[in-house]
Design a protein around this motif. Structure first.
Motif, PDB file in Angstrom:
ATOM      1  N   ILE A 220       0.829  -1.284   0.009  1.00 52.62           N
ATOM      2  CA  ILE A 220      -0.001   0.039  -0.054  1.00 52.62           C
ATOM      3  C   ILE A 220       1.041   1.186  -0.046  1.00 52.62           C
ATOM      4  O   ILE A 220       0.485   2.178  -0.781  1.00 52.62           O
ATOM      5  N   SER A 221       1.946   1.379   0.932  1.00 53.14           N
ATOM      6  CA  SER A 221       2.631   2.610   0.875  1.00 53.14           C
ATOM      7  C   SER A 221       3.909   2.560   1.505  1.00 53.14           C
ATOM      8  O   SER A 221       4.046   1.842   2.684  1.00 53.14           O
ATOM      9  N   MET A 222       5.103   2.708   0.865  1.00 51.17           N
ATOM     10  CA  MET A 222       6.332   2.812   1.476  1.00 51.17           C
ATOM     11  C   MET A 222       6.543   3.648   2.802  1.00 51.17           C
ATOM     12  O   MET A 222       7.311   3.130   3.484  1.00 51.17           O
ATOM     13  N   LYS A 223       6.182   4.838   2.586  1.00 55.73           N
ATOM     14  CA  LYS A 223       6.268   5.843   3.600  1.00 55.73           C
ATOM     15  C   LYS A 223       5.289   5.313   4.843  1.00 55.73           C
ATOM     16  O   LYS A 223       5.816   5.561   6.095  1.00 55.73           O
ATOM     17  N   GLY A 224       4.223   4.756   4.528  1.00 57.80           N
ATOM     18  CA  GLY A 224       3.557   4.106   5.834  1.00 57.80           C
ATOM     19  C   GLY A 224       4.134   3.114   6.434  1.00 57.80           C
ATOM     20  O   GLY A 224       4.204   2.828   7.845  1.00 57.80           O
ATOM     21  N   SER A 225       4.886   2.135   5.570  1.00 59.45           N
ATOM     22  CA  SER A 225       5.502   1.090   6.225  1.00 59.45           C
ATOM     23  C   SER A 225       6.768   1.649   7.001  1.00 59.45           C
ATOM     24  O   SER A 225       7.157   0.888   7.936  1.00 59.45           O
ATOM     25  N   SER A 226       7.226   2.744   6.551  1.00 56.81           N
ATOM     26  CA  SER A 226       8.385   3.232   7.329  1.00 56.81           C
ATOM     27  C   SER A 226       8.030   3.834   8.599  1.00 56.81           C
ATOM     28  O   SER A 226       8.737   3.814   9.586  1.00 56.81           O
TER      29      SER A 226
END
Length: 589
Positions: A220-226
């Motif tokens: 869904i989202s790399m920034k969210g995973s981060s």
């Protein structure tokens, strides 16, 4: 003709998959084409064995094959937490007990420092490459540029093996620690099939569910995973700080009286085991395409996270040995049993929670790194190009993430931890050694600029460095006791070869933004350290490594060789056509 190298090789097909998604190359469009390709295997193999990529190709042409760009959302702060989250899992809770009780005693602190320093040498090599080549392929791309397509393919196959086994191991360990947190036996949460072999009869649906949940977040989202990784890692560090403070309240300095019961050999033997508590940082190097300022953020993130990890490991292991005499430390659950012996039975839940948090971030980093490795490998057509697709909306390699999660979950569902833990070892060290070797090649050899004399001397010195490192490792594994004469010989040869490289071969390239200091010494020491640790690995692991490599070679001759050959030829035609157009445009002006 099929355009095997262009952007058109990746199409939006909804949920329908066809052969073109996996084998779009000209050699696989008909049985006649395939037979013709097989008849040219010798010629194509010679071409691919000698073929090297270059920085420009990896940074532009390869990335263009994904059609869409990954989103640049990460900075040095994200990378520090990713580095810590990728490395600091359950290793400190599992490996410390065996190393302290059986080998190093309280000197396990020094063992952690030695193994951490060895890992830091690899981190430095990865950092220079990832600053110069900020692409999703990580070590695969680095090796393709410096050591060639064939070596990169062998490394890619071992990366696949490493990541799938590591991901499955962590997923099953997640179930074990979750069971401890719930005060249950791990098999209470597994489906037990008596008709299956014991190693494969405890089916683990929780491991599959956790893998799928993390896969969804990563897609869904790399920034969210981060953000999730940062929060989870901070919580993990807070738990470790609590364990440290609680443990120090039960400290007894008398437990350090016999500091190194097995001498230097015990310390070094323990450091070889503890090295595997530091693996995982290589996945951070695959985030290069998503980093806002690679030249600044990557060195801070990679090196900073490793220094923090080394410090935490040394302090925690030292605390454990202050809590209990080393001879009483439990091999399987050292921190839990130490707290129980001190009358703090409740602490086992804190330890389990810490391990659970750590394994969650390790699993996230594993899936993210795995997907990005295979996105770039798919771009080269050494793996199905469907893996190379980047989702336009999310900016993440969704196909690669889903496919590799399926592989991880399938292995985790059936295979016991005992089987998995014996599989992961040599592949990691092999790749770390190759990256250090590739860095020396990068610094000392540039096609068309380095003289034949310098090239030949470079090959000779590298051969001696590798040979003396192997000799040291073999001597260590064969000779019991203090046979120091052999080490004086092998280490002296390594030293003289490295010195000869420094004094007699001119460096052909300087790093543009950030470089490893003390070249060739640190990369050469990295090779020696990794090979030395290999010497402590058991024989069956080497047998499995050789068999897996043979399987990779056999498959290479029938599929990846021809797919990558076609893709390379298409890239050449595209570049030649572009060059011709530029010349025509210049003439017209």
């Amino acid at each position: 003709m099929v355009n095997s190298g262009s952007n058109n090789s990746i199409k939006k097909r909804g949920c329908a998959l066809t052969k073109q998604d996996f084998l779009p190359e000209e050699s696989f469009q008909s049985w006649g084409n395939y037979a013709k390709a097989l008849s040219s295997t010798k010629t194509r193999l010679k071409d691919r064995l000698l073929a090297r990529s270059d920085d420009n190709l990896e940074l532009h042409a390869m990335r263009a094959r994904s059609e869409h760009e990954m989103k640049k959302t990460l900075n040095w702060f994200d990378l520090i937490w990713f580095g810590i989250g990728a490395v600091m899992g359950a290793g400190i809770f599992v490996l410390t007990g065996e190393a302290a009780r059986n080998d190093a005693g309280p000197a396990v602190v020094i063992s952690y420092l030695i193994s951490g320093t060895s890992a830091l040498l690899s981190v430095l090599c990865y950092t220079e490459f990832s600053v110069e080549l900020p692409v999703a392929g990580g070590s695969f791309a680095y090796l393709r540029v410096e050591l060639g397509d064939f070596i990169a393919y062998i490394a890619a196959g071992n990366i696949l093996f490493e990541y799938v086994v590591a991901g499955a191991s962590v997923a099953r360990s997640w179930t074990s620690y979750f069971a401890t947190l719930c005060n249950h036996d791990p098999n209470d949460f597994r489906i037990n099939i008596s008709s299956f072999p014991a190693e494969y009869g405890h089916l683990d649906p929780i491991a599959v569910a956790v893998s799928i949940a993390i896969c969804i977040g990563a897609c869904i989202s790399m920034k969210g995973s981060s953000r999730f990784n940062s929060v989870a890692t901070i919580i993990h560090l807070v738990i470790l700080l609590f364990i440290l403070v609680a443990g120090l309240t039960k400290a007894n300095p008398a437990n350090y009286e016999s500091f190194a019961p097995n001498g230097i050999r015990g310390i070094l033997k323990a450091s070889a085991v503890l090295f595997f508590a530091y693996v995982g940082f290589d996945g951070v190097a695959t985030l290069g395409e998503e980093i806002k300022n690679p030249g600044r953020d990557i060195p801070i993130g990679l090196i900073g996270s490793m220094l923090i990890t080394i410090t935490v490991y040394c302090i925690l292991s030292g605390t454990l040995c202050l809590m209990q005499p080393y001879s009483e430390i439990d091999v399987d659950a050292p921190f839990t049993k130490a707290f129980q012996a001190a009358g703090m039975n409740w602490a086992k839940f804190i330890v389990a929670l810490g391990a659970l948090k750590g394994m969650t971030t390790v699993l996230l980093a594993n899936i993210i790194g795995q997907a990005r490795y295979f996105t770039h490998i798919g771009r080269t057509h050494m793996a199905p190009p469907i893996l190379a697709a980047i989702n336009e909306r999310t900016g993440t390699p969704m196909n690669a993430t889903i496919i590799m999660t399926i592989a991880n979950a399938a292995v985790a569902f059936f295979t016991s931890l005992d089987v998995l833990s014996n599989l992961l070892s040599i592949s990691t060290l092999f790749i770390f050694s190759l990256v250090a070797l590739a860095l020396l090649v990068r610094r000392y050899y540039v096609t068309g600029e380095t003289s034949n004399s310098d090239r030949n001397k470079l090959i000779g010195f590298l051969a001696v460095i590798i040979g003396s490192s192997i000799a040291t490792a073999v001597y260590w594994s064969v000779v019991e006791g203090n046979g120091w004469v052999g080490y004086v010989v092998t280490v002296s040869i390594w030293f003289l070869a490295t010195l000869g490289l420094q004094l007699s071969v001119k460096q052909a390239r300087k790093p543009k933004m950030w470089g490893v200091p003390l070249v060739p010494w640190l990369p050469s020491a990295c090779i020696a350290a990794n090979v030395f640790i290999m010497g402590s690995i058991d024989k069956p692991s080497f047998v499995r490594f050789i068999l897996w490599t043979l399987v990779l070679l056999l498959y290479y001759l029938f599929v990846p060789l021809h797919a990558s050959y076609d893709a390379a030829r298409e890239t050449e035609r595209t570049e030649n056509a572009s060059h011709a157009s530029n010349i025509e445009a210049g003439v017209a002006q």
